[in-house]
Design a protein around this motif. Structure first.
Motif, short mmCIF file in Angstrom:
data_model
loop_
_atom_site.label_atom_id
_atom_site.label_comp_id
_atom_site.label_asym_id
_atom_site.label_seq_id
_atom_site.Cartn_x
_atom_site.Cartn_y
_atom_site.Cartn_z
N ALA A 98 0.74 -1.14 0.08
CA ALA A 98 0.01 0.18 0.03
C ALA A 98 0.81 1.09 -0.11
O ALA A 98 0.49 2.16 -0.92
N LEU A 101 2.42 1.54 -3.45
CA LEU A 101 1.45 2.31 -4.41
C LEU A 101 1.21 3.68 -4.21
O LEU A 101 1.06 4.14 -5.41
N GLU A 102 1.00 4.24 -2.94
CA GLU A 102 0.99 5.52 -2.64
C GLU A 102 1.81 6.50 -3.35
O GLU A 102 1.75 7.42 -3.92
N VAL A 113 -5.29 5.11 -3.19
CA VAL A 113 -5.10 3.74 -2.56
C VAL A 113 -5.76 3.54 -1.14
O VAL A 113 -5.61 4.61 -0.29
#
Length: 233
Positions: A98, A101-102, A113
């Motif tokens: 996560a 992805l951010e 996200v």
């Protein structure tokens, strides 16, 4: 007023290469730590990513959600194809993924996200004032989920889709078809150009409420050129 082009910041080739190397190392580390959650030792192949993306129509603004994007190979392709007015919600339970992805999508306001369970989708749609999704994509290993959690997530997924929307999965097995009886029909193919080979299944939600009566479920089998026939595992 800020204008956004219909390409992702990840279109920069050099940035993409650097990103790919970094996330591949991260992917391998997370697989070693959580092999059952990650389910595969390598990310999806380019061929699989392109085939999955081909199941979506990007000809107009779309709302798309993805369950378990991992290091983001499918997310990046979707972001590359979708229009400036589209929305992509990424639900990632793994904190390291996560966070990465951010970082990847920090400059793309179309992408959000969510570090949390995919079951939060209805809540996140409501919070953002979004009525429904056009497409929901999932690579999470449904086969390892307990049956009550599996069916609850299928119900929420079905409810979150707009009439005529599609739930698209890529899985090592095709056992989810026996549980996804809420959908009007499904189309599957066994895609060999990936390690391991994957079933790609598209579950179609009915166009109208009338056709949902009785939760009719039909399976349409098609054999695209270059892949073997649909097989359940």
């Amino acid at each position: 007023m800020i204008h956004y082009c219909n390409t992702s910041p990840l279109d920069n080739t050099e940035a993409q290469d650097d990103c790919s190397r970094l996330v591949s190392v991260l992917f391998f580390k997370r697989f070693l730590q959580r092999p059952f959650q990650i389910a595969s030792i390598v990310p999806s192949s380019k061929a699989l990513v392109e085939r999955v993306a081909s199941k979506m129509d990007f000809g107009q603004p779309r709302v798309i959600a993805e369950y378990g994007p991992g290091e983001g190979v499918h997310s990046r392709e979707i972001a590359r194809r979708m229009s400036p007015d589209s929305h992509l919600l990424l639900f990632e339970l793994d904190q390291a993924f996560a966070r990465d992805l951010e970082r990847q999508f920090a400059r793309d306001r179309r992408v959000r996200v969510i570090h949390g369970d995919a079951a939060r989708l209805p809540h996140e749609l409501k919070r953002r004032g979004i009525a429904a999704c056009d497409y929901i994509l999932s690579g999470i290993p449904f086969s390892i989920l307990k049956i009550d959690k599996k069916r609850a997530l299928l119900q929420k997924t079905h409810d979150a889709l707009a009439p005529g929307g599609s739930f698209i999965i890529y899985q090592v097995t095709n056992e989810l078809k026996q549980h996804a009886k809420l959908f009007e029909y499904a189309e599957s193919e066994y895609f060999l150009q990936n390690i391991p080979p994957m079933f790609i299944t598209v579950f179609h939600k009915a166009e109208s409420a009338e056709s949902l009566n009785g939760w009719e479920y039909r399976t349409a089998r098609r054999t695209p050129i270059g892949v073997s026939a649909d097989r359940s595992a």
